[in-house]
Design a protein around this motif. Structure first.
Motif, PDB file in Angstrom:
ATOM      1  N   LYS A  22       0.844  -1.208   0.000  1.00 34.21           N
ATOM      2  CA  LYS A  22       0.000   0.000   0.000  1.00 34.21           C
ATOM      3  C   LYS A  22       0.876   1.254   0.000  1.00 34.21           C
ATOM      4  N   ASP A  53       3.643   9.920  -9.898  1.00 36.30           N
ATOM      5  CA  ASP A  53       2.889  10.062 -11.141  1.00 36.30           C
ATOM      6  C   ASP A  53       2.177  11.411 -11.216  1.00 36.30           C
ATOM      7  N   ARG A  54       1.809  11.968 -10.071  1.00 30.39           N
ATOM      8  CA  ARG A  54       1.102  13.254 -10.038  1.00 30.39           C
ATOM      9  C   ARG A  54       2.054  14.447 -10.020  1.00 30.39           C
ATOM     10  N   LYS A  69      10.604  12.793  -6.407  1.00 26.66           N
ATOM     11  CA  LYS A  69      11.269  11.973  -5.399  1.00 26.66           C
ATOM     12  C   LYS A  69      12.628  12.599  -5.079  1.00 26.66           C
ATOM     13  N   SER A 116       4.118   5.748  -5.455  1.00 25.54           N
ATOM     14  CA  SER A 116       4.077   5.716  -6.917  1.00 25.54           C
ATOM     15  C   SER A 116       3.045   6.699  -7.462  1.00 25.54           C
ATOM     16  N   ASP A 117       1.889   6.752  -6.827  1.00 24.78           N
ATOM     17  CA  ASP A 117       0.838   7.679  -7.254  1.00 24.78           C
ATOM     18  C   ASP A 117       1.295   9.127  -7.092  1.00 24.78           C
ATOM     19  N   ALA A 118       1.976   9.430  -5.990  1.00 24.11           N
ATOM     20  CA  ALA A 118       2.483  10.790  -5.767  1.00 24.11           C
ATOM     21  C   ALA A 118       3.474  11.186  -6.857  1.00 24.11           C
ATOM     22  N   ASN A 146       3.911   1.483  -1.197  1.00 24.19           N
ATOM     23  CA  ASN A 146       4.499   1.575  -2.541  1.00 24.19           C
ATOM     24  C   ASN A 146       3.529   2.218  -3.515  1.00 24.19           C
ATOM     25  N   ASN A 147       2.254   1.835  -3.437  1.00 26.84           N
ATOM     26  CA  ASN A 147       1.237   2.395  -4.334  1.00 26.84           C
ATOM     27  C   ASN A 147       1.045   3.887  -4.102  1.00 26.84           C
ATOM     28  N   LEU A 148       1.028   4.312  -2.834  1.00 30.54           N
ATOM     29  CA  LEU A 148       0.853   5.736  -2.533  1.00 30.54           C
ATOM     30  C   LEU A 148       2.033   6.566  -3.043  1.00 30.54           C
TER      31      LEU A 148
END
Length: 53
Positions: A30, A40-41, A45, A36-38, A32-34
């Protein structure tokens, strides 16, 4: 995403950050998904740390 220059480095960073404390107690997948989404938006990093002397 609005970006600003970091000091004299010339590096452009988003004005919104994503701190690791937000995901420190989450299940790894979960978190990792958050993250990754950040990214992508448009939240860039960046590794940041401080040294205490």
């Amino acid at each position: 995403m609005i970006k600003r220059t970091l000091g004299k480095t010339g590096e452009e960073l988003s004005i919104i950050g994503f701190g690791g404390i937000l995901v420190m107690n989450m299940e790894q997948s979960k978190a990792n998904n958050l993250v990754s989404d950040a990214i992508d938006r448009g939240i860039k990093k960046r590794l940041a740390f401080s040294l205490s002397l």
